[in-house]
Scaffold this motif. Sequence first.
Motif, PDB file in Angstrom:
ATOM      1  N   VAL A 103       0.840  -1.200   0.000  1.00 28.16           N
ATOM      2  CA  VAL A 103       0.000   0.000   0.000  1.00 28.16           C
ATOM      3  C   VAL A 103       0.873   1.247   0.000  1.00 28.16           C
ATOM      4  O   VAL A 103       1.906   1.292   0.666  1.00 28.16           O
ATOM      5  N   ARG A 104       0.407   2.262  -0.739  1.00 25.29           N
ATOM      6  CA  ARG A 104       1.122   3.543  -0.756  1.00 25.29           C
ATOM      7  C   ARG A 104       0.124   4.687  -0.850  1.00 25.29           C
ATOM      8  O   ARG A 104      -0.887   4.582  -1.542  1.00 25.29           O
ATOM      9  N   CYS A 105       0.407   5.747  -0.140  1.00 15.27           N
ATOM     10  CA  CYS A 105      -0.348   6.992  -0.268  1.00 15.27           C
ATOM     11  C   CYS A 105       0.573   7.962  -1.006  1.00 15.27           C
ATOM     12  O   CYS A 105       1.543   8.468  -0.421  1.00 15.27           O
ATOM     13  N   PRO A 106       0.328   8.194  -2.299  1.00 16.05           N
ATOM     14  CA  PRO A 106       1.251   8.990  -3.110  1.00 16.05           C
ATOM     15  C   PRO A 106       1.323  10.454  -2.685  1.00 16.05           C
ATOM     16  O   PRO A 106       0.364  11.009  -2.150  1.00 16.05           O
ATOM     17  N   GLY A 107       2.464  11.058  -2.942  1.00 15.15           N
ATOM     18  CA  GLY A 107       2.690  12.449  -2.574  1.00 15.15           C
ATOM     19  C   GLY A 107       2.014  13.454  -3.479  1.00 15.15           C
ATOM     20  O   GLY A 107       1.878  14.615  -3.126  1.00 15.15           O
TER      21      GLY A 107
END
Length: 185
Positions: A103-107
Amino acid sequence: MMCLKSDNDSIKIASEYLKNQKVVILPTDTVYGFSGLVGKTDARIREIKGREETKPFIQLISSPSQISLITDDKIPQKLLDYWPGPLTIIVKDKSDSSKTIAVRCPGDQWLRSVIEKCGGPIYSTSVNRSGSPVLEKIAEIKNEFENEVDLIVDNGDSKSGVPSTIVALTQDGGYKVIRSGAVQL
């Protein structure tokens, strides 16, 4: 179809394509990615990319708080401090603890807005054929994939060319680096 990220309606266009279970190439804060709704487009993305079924895709979320929808794992604050940003965290799947999800929360705020309008996570995997280098130039991306995807959102050539750092949580509440990338831990 093509649109520019800078177009006033690009968030609406990209999110509508994604909500209609289309495969879209999106600019991210790291590299361009093949994207689609989680659970709806993985087979098509694998076919385009030539990726084996056993290798999972990263799931992008619109805000750090959405991690609680995906896992019950406690994420160390040191890692959460990098979100939004180019850090991918491998966690246990909330619905099946024998499986893991990256999982990633993009910048990129534009990308988080697209994800938010989709109402849930989207897949992201680098734009390339499996085993080949990641494509960074928009002309190369268009030439290679324009006839295989439903939409390309053009933001010019990829600026960093560096993928996200990937970490996996460990049993002792820590983490280990799986792939070094844009974040140095």
